[in-house]
Design a protein around this motif. Structure first.
Motif, PDB file in Angstrom:
ATOM      1  N   SER A  93       0.883  -1.314   0.094  1.00  0.00           N
ATOM      2  CA  SER A  93       0.043  -0.106   0.182  1.00  0.00           C
ATOM      3  C   SER A  93       1.029   1.187  -0.070  1.00  0.00           C
ATOM      4  O   SER A  93       1.850   1.476   0.725  1.00  0.00           O
ATOM      5  CB  SER A  93      -0.878   0.077   1.297  1.00  0.00           C
ATOM      6  OG  SER A  93      -1.769  -1.223   1.182  1.00  0.00           O
ATOM      7  N   PRO A  94       0.523   2.230  -0.804  1.00  0.00           N
ATOM      8  CA  PRO A  94       1.390   3.450  -0.721  1.00  0.00           C
ATOM      9  C   PRO A  94       1.035   4.371   0.410  1.00  0.00           C
ATOM     10  O   PRO A  94      -0.073   4.243   0.756  1.00  0.00           O
ATOM     11  CB  PRO A  94       0.919   4.071  -2.540  1.00  0.00           C
ATOM     12  CG  PRO A  94      -0.389   3.441  -2.671  1.00  0.00           C
ATOM     13  CD  PRO A  94      -0.361   2.150  -2.023  1.00  0.00           C
ATOM     14  N   ASN A  95       2.348   4.917   0.617  1.00  0.00           N
ATOM     15  CA  ASN A  95       2.162   5.887   1.966  1.00  0.00           C
ATOM     16  C   ASN A  95       1.765   7.324   1.263  1.00  0.00           C
ATOM     17  O   ASN A  95       2.089   7.595   0.149  1.00  0.00           O
ATOM     18  CB  ASN A  95       2.996   5.524   2.970  1.00  0.00           C
ATOM     19  CG  ASN A  95       4.578   5.753   2.332  1.00  0.00           C
ATOM     20  OD1 ASN A  95       4.587   6.416   1.147  1.00  0.00           O
ATOM     21  ND2 ASN A  95       5.623   5.287   2.834  1.00  0.00           N
ATOM     22  N   ILE A  96       1.977   8.188   2.358  1.00  0.00           N
ATOM     23  CA  ILE A  96       1.652   9.583   1.876  1.00  0.00           C
ATOM     24  C   ILE A  96       2.948  10.128   1.145  1.00  0.00           C
ATOM     25  O   ILE A  96       3.001  10.925   0.411  1.00  0.00           O
ATOM     26  CB  ILE A  96       1.349  10.295   3.184  1.00  0.00           C
ATOM     27  CG1 ILE A  96       0.914  11.891   2.925  1.00  0.00           C
ATOM     28  CG2 ILE A  96       2.687  10.445   3.844  1.00  0.00           C
ATOM     29  CD1 ILE A  96      -0.437  11.883   2.098  1.00  0.00           C
ATOM     30  N   VAL A  97       4.149   9.403   1.527  1.00  0.00           N
ATOM     31  CA  VAL A  97       5.358   9.841   0.703  1.00  0.00           C
ATOM     32  C   VAL A  97       5.196   9.569  -0.899  1.00  0.00           C
ATOM     33  O   VAL A  97       5.448  10.423  -1.464  1.00  0.00           O
ATOM     34  CB  VAL A  97       6.800   9.383   1.428  1.00  0.00           C
ATOM     35  CG1 VAL A  97       7.881   9.728   0.531  1.00  0.00           C
ATOM     36  CG2 VAL A  97       6.863   9.719   2.851  1.00  0.00           C
ATOM     37  N   THR A  98       4.812   8.329  -1.121  1.00  0.00           N
ATOM     38  CA  THR A  98       4.566   7.840  -2.360  1.00  0.00           C
ATOM     39  C   THR A  98       3.662   8.659  -3.239  1.00  0.00           C
ATOM     40  O   THR A  98       4.033   9.073  -4.323  1.00  0.00           O
ATOM     41  CB  THR A  98       4.216   6.346  -2.547  1.00  0.00           C
ATOM     42  OG1 THR A  98       4.948   5.525  -1.374  1.00  0.00           O
ATOM     43  CG2 THR A  98       4.478   5.668  -3.965  1.00  0.00           C
ATOM     44  N   MET A 143      -5.870  11.420  -7.032  1.00  0.00           N
ATOM     45  CA  MET A 143      -5.108  10.779  -6.140  1.00  0.00           C
ATOM     46  C   MET A 143      -5.486  11.095  -4.745  1.00  0.00           C
ATOM     47  O   MET A 143      -5.529  10.401  -3.630  1.00  0.00           O
ATOM     48  CB  MET A 143      -3.832  10.698  -6.666  1.00  0.00           C
ATOM     49  CG  MET A 143      -2.909  10.051  -5.512  1.00  0.00           C
ATOM     50  SD  MET A 143      -1.102   9.966  -6.415  1.00  0.00           S
ATOM     51  CE  MET A 143      -1.361   8.522  -7.411  1.00  0.00           C
ATOM     52  N   LEU A 144      -5.607  12.462  -4.895  1.00  0.00           N
ATOM     53  CA  LEU A 144      -5.584  13.221  -3.366  1.00  0.00           C
ATOM     54  C   LEU A 144      -6.927  12.820  -2.786  1.00  0.00           C
ATOM     55  O   LEU A 144      -7.152  12.537  -1.438  1.00  0.00           O
ATOM     56  CB  LEU A 144      -5.673  14.665  -3.436  1.00  0.00           C
ATOM     57  CG  LEU A 144      -5.619  15.528  -2.437  1.00  0.00           C
ATOM     58  CD1 LEU A 144      -4.378  15.309  -1.545  1.00  0.00           C
ATOM     59  CD2 LEU A 144      -5.658  17.016  -2.797  1.00  0.00           C
ATOM     60  N   ARG A 145      -8.011  12.798  -3.618  1.00  0.00           N
ATOM     61  CA  ARG A 145      -9.386  12.287  -3.166  1.00  0.00           C
ATOM     62  C   ARG A 145      -9.400  10.836  -2.605  1.00  0.00           C
ATOM     63  O   ARG A 145     -10.067  10.297  -1.602  1.00  0.00           O
ATOM     64  CB  ARG A 145     -10.655  12.437  -4.163  1.00  0.00           C
ATOM     65  CG  ARG A 145     -10.835  13.777  -4.286  1.00  0.00           C
ATOM     66  CD  ARG A 145     -12.139  14.001  -5.243  1.00  0.00           C
ATOM     67  NE  ARG A 145     -11.941  13.386  -6.511  1.00  0.00           N
ATOM     68  CZ  ARG A 145     -11.529  14.305  -7.551  1.00  0.00           C
ATOM     69  NH1 ARG A 145     -11.390  15.380  -7.349  1.00  0.00           N
ATOM     70  NH2 ARG A 145     -11.263  13.714  -8.905  1.00  0.00           N
ATOM     71  N   THR A 146      -8.633   9.964  -3.463  1.00  0.00           N
ATOM     72  CA  THR A 146      -8.404   8.468  -2.995  1.00  0.00           C
ATOM     73  C   THR A 146      -7.712   8.300  -1.796  1.00  0.00           C
ATOM     74  O   THR A 146      -8.232   7.469  -1.120  1.00  0.00           O
ATOM     75  CB  THR A 146      -7.717   7.816  -4.073  1.00  0.00           C
ATOM     76  OG1 THR A 146      -8.266   7.923  -5.596  1.00  0.00           O
ATOM     77  CG2 THR A 146      -7.569   6.211  -3.975  1.00  0.00           C
ATOM     78  N   GLY A 148      -8.668   7.308   4.396  1.00  0.00           N
ATOM     79  CA  GLY A 148      -8.264   7.709   5.464  1.00  0.00           C
ATOM     80  C   GLY A 148      -6.867   8.290   5.815  1.00  0.00           C
ATOM     81  O   GLY A 148      -6.377   8.513   6.994  1.00  0.00           O
ATOM     82  N   CYS A 149      -6.350   8.394   4.626  1.00  0.00           N
ATOM     83  CA  CYS A 149      -4.765   9.017   4.740  1.00  0.00           C
ATOM     84  C   CYS A 149      -5.008  10.470   4.159  1.00  0.00           C
ATOM     85  O   CYS A 149      -5.029  10.660   2.960  1.00  0.00           O
ATOM     86  CB  CYS A 149      -4.143   8.249   3.907  1.00  0.00           C
ATOM     87  SG  CYS A 149      -2.288   8.654   3.625  1.00  0.00           S
ATOM     88  N   PHE A 150      -4.746  11.518   5.222  1.00  0.00           N
ATOM     89  CA  PHE A 150      -4.900  13.013   4.935  1.00  0.00           C
ATOM     90  C   PHE A 150      -3.843  13.740   4.733  1.00  0.00           C
ATOM     91  O   PHE A 150      -2.523  13.052   4.980  1.00  0.00           O
ATOM     92  CB  PHE A 150      -5.713  13.605   6.135  1.00  0.00           C
ATOM     93  CG  PHE A 150      -6.847  12.768   6.103  1.00  0.00           C
ATOM     94  CD1 PHE A 150      -8.198  13.617   5.511  1.00  0.00           C
ATOM     95  CD2 PHE A 150      -7.383  11.878   7.100  1.00  0.00           C
ATOM     96  CE1 PHE A 150      -9.372  12.957   5.616  1.00  0.00           C
ATOM     97  CE2 PHE A 150      -8.648  11.504   7.380  1.00  0.00           C
ATOM     98  CZ  PHE A 150      -9.581  11.917   6.413  1.00  0.00           C
TER      99      PHE A 150
END
Length: 651
Positions: A297-302, A322-325, A330-332
């Motif tokens: 699962s990609p993280n916020i850095v990716t 991608m931002l909406r996804t 739950g990753c803001f």
């Protein structure tokens, strides 16, 4: 000293190498020469509790406490060496770190490793191979690299054969001092390199950006059946991506998957970021899909790298998708992503959206940092919404650093709010900031632009009294401010005082002063300052010459004009359009054959902008070229006497 020692060391290594070949293979950690009894134990008499320590169980805490209580550095080192010889005991890092200061002071007192060995011998400590190894470890830990090499040389003189661990230390030191060739040679000469050998070489080569050598060492490592750990894989991958070697980075990722090495999210993120920075956003998106397919699962850095890549490639719809996804999962966005959004949206011209991202930080419970404010100041500047600057600086949620404050000072002045810049400068001082040359430049410029010239001069003199090393830019600002306000005498007075007190002045400072003198009608003094500039070994630049040239043209001083043009040709200085027009007007009034000859030289040298059009413009249509104009003047009649008169009159 390091350079001298490393070259001595390399020269001696070659001689020692052949001698060391006669010893047996490195089976035990370090071999002992025949003339030293390895079973001979050190009978230290300096410790009253030593026998008790020998019979009790040694722990790192007990050893460190005892070392800290030793009466002298020599006693501490002796005890340290004695503990290392006890069965099944090994010194830990805190103990080694403590010994750095101890051995450093001993080295300063004794001067050399040989001197330290002599001191140890005086208290009954026999020099063994382990003695050298421990000294090297301490020097290595303390970054005393020249002493590491000296200890190794001394070890070889005693006839000890260094093991792989010892050679690893030396190799790392050679890398640390930047001698890559020597380090690689030492690595190749190591008969039994281990995992640590390859790890040291690869990590140092990545740090030194030796990408090609990284590949060579990595290939050698794989041929020996050794594999990197996940951290080293990530380091090599990052090195490849940094230099745009994306194909090799992708091959490395494939190799990791084939070998069954764990491919972390960090590794995927590095490669995706590399493709994003190179503009290959489609490949980066494809890698993201593959990453998800294998269960990562990609993280916020990716996602930050991809969102930035999409925005820079003018693909905002995919970025916002991608931002909406991310938010649905739950990753803001974190602060880094928000800063990226502010910066990229500003560059795209979406200023309102950039301000909206900034406004949302409080809702997201994110604390803006200096990068946030720097990006926002740029946004305000690009959008020309300077009215927002006071809102930005009032009640800052964080304490900005000096760089941000200086940027705000500059933007206040550019925005036409010099009073705001002065107020902000005072607020900086109240907050405890120590202003630098950029702060001084900002407040002086603001005071001058707001018409508070008297205050600007007072601040300028206060800066000179309170701070050393004021650069030329500060002097230039105050002189320029006085000239623009029409106070030419005071501007010249301040500049002359700066020259007399030998403050640092540059060509821009002189240009401003010369321009002020010319505007003030003091042309002779301006020309004198032009000569004074050359007397201080400061070469006049294009602006200086063109100022003087235009001034002489307005005075119809043909001799001076020809002299200045001659200098400009000799020093490869181009004439600008304004000065060229001035010369044209002079030729209209006072045609001169020698002056036209100089123009021919400028044309042939490529230093005259659109010369024909400038000269022909305003003349009779029969003058279709400069050549026609030259024929009209009949240049063939010019004599050497005429040229001599010109040279004499200018002086």
């Amino acid at each position: 000293m390091i350079c001298r020692r490393k070259f001595q060391f390399l020269a001696k290594i070659a001689s020692f190498h052949c001698k060391l070949q006669c010893f047996a293979s490195v089976a035990s950690p370090i071999k002992h020469p025949n003339d030293i009894n390895p079973n001979k134990n050190f009978p230290p008499k300096v410790f009253s509790n030593q026998e008790q320590l020998k019979t009790s169980f040694l722990t790192p805490q007990i050893v460190l406490t005892t070392l800290q209580s030793r009466p002298s550095d020599l006693d501490a080192l002796s005890f340290f060496l004695w503990c290392a010889r006890q069965p099944h005991y090994f010194h830990d890092r805190p103990t080694i770190h403590h010994m750095v200061n101890v051995v450093s002071k001993l080295t300063q007192r004794c001067g050399t490793v040989k001197g330290i060995l002599g001191e140890l011998g005086s208290v009954g400590c026999v020099t063994k191979a382990q003695t050298f190894l421990l000294l090297m470890r301490i020097y290595w830990r303390g970054a005393m690299y020249d002493m590491v090499l000296e200890a190794f040389e001394e070890m070889c003189r005693y006839g000890y054969v260094p093991d792989t661990y010892t050679r690893n230390i030396v190799m790392d030191v050679l890398f640390k001092i930047g001698n890559v060739d020597a380090a690689l040679w030492f690595f190749k000469e190591t008969k039994s390199p281990n995992f640590l050998s390859f790890s040291i070489a690869i990590c140092n080569l990545c740090r030194l950006n030796e990408v090609d050598n990284v590949k060579i060492v990595l290939r050698c490592m794989l041929m020996k059946g050794l594999y990197m750990n996940p951290e080293t894989y990530a380091l090599v991958l990052n090195c490849f991506c940094k230099f745009g070697r994306l194909e090799e980075a992708t091959q490395l990722l494939c190799m990791m998957m084939v070998l069954g090495a764990p491919v972390s999210v960090n590794v995927w993120s590095i490669l995706i970021d590399g493709y994003c920075k190179s503009g290959q956003i489609e490949i980066a998106a494809y890698l993201l899909e593959k990453m998800v397919e294998i269960g990562r699962s990609p993280n916020i850095v990716t996602c930050t790298s991809l969102i930035k890549g999409f925005l820079e490639c003018q693909m905002p719809s995919r970025a916002f998708e991608m931002l909406r996804t991310l938010e649905l999962k739950g990753c803001f966005p974190d602060l880094v992503l928000c800063n990226v959004l502010i910066d990229c949206l500003s560059k795209m011209g979406w200023y309102e959206d950039a301000f909206e991202v900034f406004s949302s930080l409080r809702e997201r419970k994110l604390m803006p940092d200096v990068y946030t404010y720097s990006s926002l100041v740029t946004t305000i500047s690009l959008s020309r919404q300077f009215v927002l600057l006071p809102l930005l600086t009032s009640g800052l949620a964080i304490e900005p650093d000096l760089v941000v404050c200086n940027s705000l000072l500059s933007y206040f002045s550019k925005a036409g709010y010099p009073e705001g810049a002065v107020e902000f400068y005072n607020d900086m001082i109240e907050r405890g900031f120590q202003p630098d040359k950029y702060s001084f430049a900002g407040v002086l410029r603001a005071l001058c632009r707001s018409g508070r010239i008297h205050e600007a001069v007072n601040v300028y003199h206060g800066i000179l009294r309170s701070y050393e090393g004021v650069d030329a830019h500060i002097h230039t600002i105050i002189v320029n401010g006085l000239i623009k306000s029409g106070n030419f005498p005071r501007a010249v007075k301040i500049f002359k005082k700066a020259v007399a007190e030998k403050f640092p002045l540059d060509a821009v400072s002189y240009n401003v002063a010369i321009d002020g003198l010319i505007r003030g009608g003091q042309k002779e003094e301006a020309y004198a300052m032009f000569h004074q500039m050359r007397a201080t070994n400061l070469a006049p630049n294009q602006r200086t010459y063109n100022l003087i040239l235009s001034s002489f043209c307005k005075d119809r001083n043909v001799n001076a004009v020809t002299h200045v043009l001659r200098e400009m040709i000799d020093t490869d200085i181009k004439i600008d359009y304004r000065a060229c027009k001035s010369v044209k007007k002079l030729l209209d009034i006072c045609p001169n054959s020698y002056l036209v000859n100089l123009f021919y030289e400028l044309i042939n040298s490529g230093f005259l902008p659109e010369v024909e059009q400038v000269l022909v413009d305003g003349h009779d249509t029969s003058f279709n070229s400069l050549g026609d104009y030259r024929n009209r003047l009949d240049l063939s009649t010019s004599s050497s006497d005429e040229l001599s008169d010109v040279a004499v009159s200018v002086g």
